[in-house]
Design a protein around this motif. Structure first.
Motif, PDB file in Angstrom:
ATOM      1  N   TYR A  20       0.829  -1.200   0.000  1.00 53.47           N
ATOM      2  CA  TYR A  20       0.000   0.000   0.000  1.00 53.47           C
ATOM      3  C   TYR A  20       0.870   1.258   0.000  1.00 53.47           C
ATOM      4  CZ  TYR A  20      -3.664  -3.234   1.710  1.00 53.47           C
ATOM      5  OH  TYR A  20      -4.545  -4.275   1.871  1.00 53.47           O
ATOM      6  N   ALA A  21       1.924   1.234   0.833  1.00 52.56           N
ATOM      7  CA  ALA A  21       2.764   2.419   0.998  1.00 52.56           C
ATOM      8  C   ALA A  21       3.501   2.769  -0.294  1.00 52.56           C
ATOM      9  CB  ALA A  21       3.762   2.198   2.133  1.00 52.56           C
ATOM     10  N   LEU A  22       4.071   1.768  -0.963  1.00 55.10           N
ATOM     11  CA  LEU A  22       4.826   2.044  -2.181  1.00 55.10           C
ATOM     12  C   LEU A  22       3.906   2.413  -3.341  1.00 55.10           C
ATOM     13  CD1 LEU A  22       7.703  -0.587  -2.014  1.00 55.10           C
ATOM     14  CD2 LEU A  22       7.739   1.830  -1.393  1.00 55.10           C
ATOM     15  N   LYS A  23       2.701   1.826  -3.372  1.00 52.40           N
ATOM     16  CA  LYS A  23       1.742   2.240  -4.399  1.00 52.40           C
ATOM     17  C   LYS A  23       1.396   3.723  -4.221  1.00 52.40           C
ATOM     18  CE  LYS A  23       0.413  -1.255  -7.095  1.00 52.40           C
ATOM     19  NZ  LYS A  23      -0.945  -1.785  -7.029  1.00 52.40           N
ATOM     20  N   ALA A  24       1.122   4.134  -2.986  1.00 56.75           N
ATOM     21  CA  ALA A  24       0.798   5.541  -2.723  1.00 56.75           C
ATOM     22  C   ALA A  24       1.998   6.446  -3.022  1.00 56.75           C
ATOM     23  CB  ALA A  24       0.353   5.709  -1.271  1.00 56.75           C
ATOM     24  N   THR A  25       3.192   5.956  -2.711  1.00 52.26           N
ATOM     25  CA  THR A  25       4.411   6.718  -3.010  1.00 52.26           C
ATOM     26  C   THR A  25       4.571   6.918  -4.506  1.00 52.26           C
ATOM     27  OG1 THR A  25       5.527   5.885  -1.028  1.00 52.26           O
ATOM     28  CG2 THR A  25       6.929   6.721  -2.803  1.00 52.26           C
ATOM     29  N   GLN A  26       4.353   5.846  -5.272  1.00 53.05           N
ATOM     30  CA  GLN A  26       4.492   5.929  -6.723  1.00 53.05           C
ATOM     31  C   GLN A  26       3.463   6.873  -7.322  1.00 53.05           C
ATOM     32  OE1 GLN A  26       6.944   4.774  -8.307  1.00 53.05           O
ATOM     33  NE2 GLN A  26       6.349   4.939 -10.453  1.00 53.05           N
ATOM     34  N   VAL A  27       2.233   6.825  -6.805  1.00 53.29           N
ATOM     35  CA  VAL A  27       1.187   7.735  -7.290  1.00 53.29           C
ATOM     36  C   VAL A  27       1.591   9.180  -7.022  1.00 53.29           C
ATOM     37  CG1 VAL A  27      -1.189   8.519  -6.907  1.00 53.29           C
ATOM     38  CG2 VAL A  27      -0.704   6.084  -7.136  1.00 53.29           C
ATOM     39  N   TYR A  28       2.110   9.439  -5.827  1.00 51.01           N
ATOM     40  CA  TYR A  28       2.544  10.806  -5.503  1.00 51.01           C
ATOM     41  C   TYR A  28       3.654  11.262  -6.445  1.00 51.01           C
ATOM     42  CZ  TYR A  28       4.721  14.745  -3.230  1.00 51.01           C
ATOM     43  OH  TYR A  28       5.261  15.983  -2.993  1.00 51.01           O
ATOM     44  N   LEU A  29       4.634  10.396  -6.680  1.00 53.42           N
ATOM     45  CA  LEU A  29       5.749  10.755  -7.562  1.00 53.42           C
ATOM     46  C   LEU A  29       5.253  11.020  -8.985  1.00 53.42           C
ATOM     47  CD1 LEU A  29       8.422   8.207  -6.293  1.00 53.42           C
ATOM     48  CD2 LEU A  29       8.510  10.695  -6.070  1.00 53.42           C
ATOM     49  N   GLU A  30       4.316  10.184  -9.437  1.00 53.30           N
ATOM     50  CA  GLU A  30       3.783  10.369 -10.790  1.00 53.30           C
ATOM     51  C   GLU A  30       2.979  11.661 -10.882  1.00 53.30           C
ATOM     52  OE1 GLU A  30       1.612   6.851 -11.694  1.00 53.30           O
ATOM     53  OE2 GLU A  30       3.407   5.648 -12.093  1.00 53.30           O
ATOM     54  N   GLN A  31       2.211  11.986  -9.837  1.00 55.81           N
ATOM     55  CA  GLN A  31       1.449  13.238  -9.852  1.00 55.81           C
ATOM     56  C   GLN A  31       2.382  14.447  -9.849  1.00 55.81           C
ATOM     57  OE1 GLN A  31      -1.262  12.976  -6.551  1.00 55.81           O
ATOM     58  NE2 GLN A  31      -2.899  12.135  -7.815  1.00 55.81           N
TER      59      GLN A  31
END
Length: 540
Positions: free
Chosen positions: A479-490
């Protein structure tokens, strides 16, 4: 012991014990549990089979198989394994001693009346079939393939009403498998070098670990001297597991690239566990939560560095704790972090329990507005691999037609940002990857480190990680890395949108075309609104 072995040696298949096998066979009877385990080719199956032949009764006048009341059983997990591996070897060893084999009951009966059964427990419940049995000796071959419940339960069937007969529980195992963590923590962790008797504080029973290494077995290396040479060609992690029997690196490990410590032959960046350091308050933070009641509620805080690395700087766990309690704990622990950008909560928390869902209770108690965590297990596992990757990517292949702006724009609109970035990367100059691995974990977060180290593949779905009772940190890091990746992509998307805006304004200055300007700005605003993140705080 040596005299006994030599006296028996001519009566069954030619066999000479290695020094480690002798250590295993010479463990005093007062030690109830013995694990003989580690590397490939340590002669573990054979030594389990010879226990009834070479060990004596307590009065030392005869071997166990010569005592009419002796009953032993040796297990493999499945019947095909039993039929292919143990039965042929047992016949070679037992039949020269006069034992008769009953194919139906899978039992060898010696002239004295002593019995040695061969069994299997493919289903976990199969262990209950032995509920009323009494064994003096239980041997478990490839013990890592059995469940912890089976290993614990079958040991309760070992008992002796005759004081002349010992009670022996002997296990042979390789690192990996279903019970890897149980065996490692029970036998290996307390005494990594082995050969040290341990006392169970609860049961008062004694146990010991006898390590097995490949070079302990001269029979195998003598018959195939190149076998070791072939294993030496493996990467260091696999080599340590298969030759040295390292219980902390094993075959079947999902995240074999994970490095809690640095290997000498590998580059300096091949390391994921580091010493803590002060996290700058301005770094963006991610909070992820996998909630449970009987299972753990587990939370992970990640800080994102300017170069895009994810640093796990804190974890939290609680069992049988109310939502309001753990939510308040998380809010308290986060109060001085600053800049928390996303809070990803287990998607099952949106199911209503009474009037409020878990997510509602969490928001009310913590002040955070959570988002549903992405629970796609396959993509989550793949993302963890990418964040753990410490080897540079192979050189990219550039399309022969070259870069095309219309193609790039079309990819952006139809396939999304990730595909657009992948297309752009095809034409960007090769630059050194100075931020790999992208995941770093503070060495204080032992539960997460342990969990990543011990994940194994699901037998039914080799692209997924097997579920287990201790996998809460694994779900949470997904969950944490998925949210991290979404933030980086945004963040990357916002950079792209700013560049588009600058280009639109420049075009207006050059052409004066207001109609085109308004149309382009309208598209830009719509794209910007669709990429804007949800706030995570109800209040400041």
């Amino acid at each position: 012991m040596e005299e006994t072995l030599l006296r028996q040696i001519d009566r069954f298949e030619e066999w000479r014990p290695t020094s480690r096998q002798e250590d295993f066979l010479q463990v005093p009877y007062e030690v109830f549990e013995v694990l003989y385990g580690g590397a490939l080719g340590g002669g573990k199956s054979e030594v389990l089979l010879v226990v009834p032949i070479v060990l004596r009764t307590k009065n030392s006048k005869r071997q166990l198989y010569e005592h009419p009341e002796f009953v032993g059983i040796i297990f493999r997990r499945t019947f095909p394994q039993l039929e292919k591996s143990l039965i042929p070897r047992a016949r070679l060893m037992y039949e020269p001693l006069g034992a008769k084999y009953n194919e139906t009951k899978k039992v060898f009966t010696f002239p004295s009346g002593a019995k040695v059964f061969l069994g299997h427990m493919e289903k976990e419940s199969d262990v209950l079939q032995h509920d009323t049995n009494e064994y003096h000796y239980v041997g478990i071959d490839q013990a890592e393939q059995f469940t912890e419940y089976q290993l614990r339960y079958i040991s309760s069937r070992i008992r002796a009403s005759n004081p002349d007969l010992p009670t022996l529980y002997r296990l042979a195992a390789n690192p990996g498998g279903e019970s890897h963590t149980y065996l490692r923590d029970r036998f290996v962790k307390p005494a990594i070098q082995g050969n040290q008797i341990l006392l169970d504080k609860l049961t008062k029973q004694k146990r010991i670990y006898i390590p097995a290494k490949l070079d302990d077995n001269p029979h195998l290396t003598g018959n195939d001297p190149d076998y070791v040479n072939r294993l030496q060609l493996l990467p260091e992690s696999e080599r340590l597991a298969k030759i040295s029997g390292d219980w902390f690196i094993f075959t079947g490990q999902v995240f074999s690239e994970f490095r809690p410590k640095r290997f000498i032959s590998e580059p300096e960046n091949a390391l994921h566990v580091i010493d803590p350091f002060p996290i700058p308050q301005y770094w963006p933070k991610i909070l992820a939560i996998d909630w449970g009641w009987v299972a753990k509620t587990f939370a992970i805080w990640i800080a994102i560095s300017p170069e895009g690395r994810a640093y796990v700087y804190r974890t939290y766990s609680a069992t049988k704790t109310t939502v309001k309690s753990w939510a308040s704990d998380l809010a308290r622990l986060s109060q001085y972090d600053g800049n928390i950008q996303r809070v990803a909560l287990d998607p099952s928390a949106w199911k209503s329990v009474g009037q409020l869902s878990i997510a509602d209770e969490f928001a009310e108690a913590s002040g955070f507005i959570p988002e549903k965590a992405d629970n796609d297990r396959h993509s989550g596992k793949s993302l963890i691999h990418e964040f753990l990757r410490w080897k540079p990517k192979p050189p990219k292949q550039i399309p022969p037609e070259g870069f095309d702006l219309d193609t790039a724009t079309k990819i952006m609109r139809i396939q999304g940002l990730a595909a657009y970035n992948n297309y752009l990367e095809l034409f960007s100059p090769e630059v050194p990857e100075n931020n790999i691995p992208r995941l770093q974990i503070f060495n204080t977060e032992k539960a997460l480190i342990e969990c990543i180290s011990t994940r194994q593949y699901d037998e039914l779905d080799k692209e997924d990680v097997a579920e287990s009772n201790d996998d809460d940190p694994y779900d949470c890091i997904r969950y944490a890395l998925k949210a991290t990746q979404v933030y980086l992509e945004q963040s990357q998307r916002e950079t792209i949108l700013l560049a588009r805006e600058e280009k639109i304004v420049k075009s207006l200055e050059e052409t004066g075309d207001m109609t085109s300007f308004y149309m382009k700005m309208d598209h830009l605003d719509r794209d910007r609104r669709s990429s804007r993140p949800t706030p995570v705080k109800r209040y400041n």
